[in-house]
Design a protein around this motif. Structure first.
Motif, PDB file in Angstrom:
ATOM      1  N   VAL A 139      -6.798   5.161  37.024  1.00  0.00           N
ATOM      2  CA  VAL A 139      -5.667   4.226  36.929  1.00  0.00           C
ATOM      3  C   VAL A 139      -4.763   4.384  38.153  1.00  0.00           C
ATOM      4  O   VAL A 139      -4.341   3.393  38.758  1.00  0.00           O
ATOM      5  N   VAL A 140      -4.488   5.614  38.544  1.00  0.00           N
ATOM      6  CA  VAL A 140      -3.620   5.879  39.697  1.00  0.00           C
ATOM      7  C   VAL A 140      -4.267   5.370  40.982  1.00  0.00           C
ATOM      8  O   VAL A 140      -3.607   4.751  41.821  1.00  0.00           O
ATOM      9  N   VAL A 160       4.422  11.185  41.338  1.00  0.00           N
ATOM     10  CA  VAL A 160       3.931  11.605  40.030  1.00  0.00           C
ATOM     11  C   VAL A 160       3.827  10.351  39.168  1.00  0.00           C
ATOM     12  O   VAL A 160       4.818   9.647  38.959  1.00  0.00           O
ATOM     13  N   PHE A 161       2.617  10.092  38.726  1.00  0.00           N
ATOM     14  CA  PHE A 161       2.332   8.960  37.849  1.00  0.00           C
ATOM     15  C   PHE A 161       2.104   9.504  36.452  1.00  0.00           C
ATOM     16  O   PHE A 161       1.307  10.423  36.275  1.00  0.00           O
ATOM     17  N   THR A 162       2.769   8.929  35.468  1.00  0.00           N
ATOM     18  CA  THR A 162       2.508   9.282  34.075  1.00  0.00           C
ATOM     19  C   THR A 162       1.755   8.105  33.465  1.00  0.00           C
ATOM     20  O   THR A 162       2.209   6.956  33.553  1.00  0.00           O
ATOM     21  N   LEU A 221       0.504   2.691  33.333  1.00  0.00           N
ATOM     22  CA  LEU A 221       1.528   3.489  33.999  1.00  0.00           C
ATOM     23  C   LEU A 221       2.825   3.362  33.219  1.00  0.00           C
ATOM     24  O   LEU A 221       3.337   2.254  33.031  1.00  0.00           O
ATOM     25  N   VAL A 222       3.353   4.490  32.747  1.00  0.00           N
ATOM     26  CA  VAL A 222       4.617   4.460  32.016  1.00  0.00           C
ATOM     27  C   VAL A 222       5.774   5.003  32.854  1.00  0.00           C
ATOM     28  O   VAL A 222       6.935   4.720  32.578  1.00  0.00           O
ATOM     29  N   ARG A 223       5.429   5.768  33.902  1.00  0.00           N
ATOM     30  CA  ARG A 223       6.471   6.310  34.782  1.00  0.00           C
ATOM     31  C   ARG A 223       5.860   6.629  36.131  1.00  0.00           C
ATOM     32  O   ARG A 223       4.739   7.150  36.216  1.00  0.00           O
ATOM     33  N   ILE A 224       6.609   6.321  37.178  1.00  0.00           N
ATOM     34  CA  ILE A 224       6.245   6.688  38.543  1.00  0.00           C
ATOM     35  C   ILE A 224       7.487   7.322  39.137  1.00  0.00           C
ATOM     36  O   ILE A 224       8.575   6.745  39.071  1.00  0.00           O
ATOM     37  N   CYS A 225       7.327   8.517  39.707  1.00  0.00           N
ATOM     38  CA  CYS A 225       8.487   9.216  40.252  1.00  0.00           C
ATOM     39  C   CYS A 225       8.155   9.753  41.643  1.00  0.00           C
ATOM     40  O   CYS A 225       7.106  10.360  41.850  1.00  0.00           O
TER      41      CYS A 225
END
Length: 137
Positions: free
Chosen positions: A8-9, A104-106, A112-116
């Motif tokens: 996915v990333v 950081v991909f969650t 994808l629920v979070r990208i930081c």
């Protein structure tokens, strides 16, 4: 064979490089959060939800003719994928810049629920928790 979250990333990074906002939209959860607060650029901030996140991408893409993200490796820790990288960007007036960072991909349920964004890999690894990372090149 990469794990499913790494896949996915990789798709997200490819879509980003192609500037494909529609593909990025399809990969993101409707409640996605993009935390770009550690950025040193004008776009620093936290973007919540699909609409805000897509606006971030559109604004960022407007500033650059070319954006290439070169991942150094993919480190899976639970639902997170830590990606130390070098970004190469060429601005509208021909200026080129390269910058190291760690993303950081969650990922949950294939979305994808979070990208930081982090400036340092060590900070990113500390943020995802004490689990021993699974290096998934």
């Amino acid at each position: 064979m990469p794990h499913k979250n790494v896949k996915v990333v990789r798709k997200a990074l490819d879509a980003y490089t192609r500037r494909d906002v529609d593909a990025l939209r399809k990969l993101a959860d409707p409640d996605v959060e993009l935390d770009w607060s550690a950025s040193r650029a004008w776009v620093a901030g936290v973007y919540r939800g699909l609409d805000e996140t897509m606006r971030f991408y559109e604004e960022y893409f407007e500033a650059f003719d070319e954006i290439v993200i070169e991942p150094e490796r993919f480190i899976e820790v639970g639902d997170s994928v830590v990606v130390p990288n070098v970004a190469h960007q060429r601005g509208r007036h021909g200026n080129e810049v390269s910058a190291r960072s760690t993303l950081v991909f969650t990922v949950r349920n294939g979305k994808l629920v979070r990208i930081c964004l982090y400036q340092e890999t060590e900070q990113a690894l500390q943020a995802v928790g004490p689990a021993e990372p699974d290096d998934s090149n």
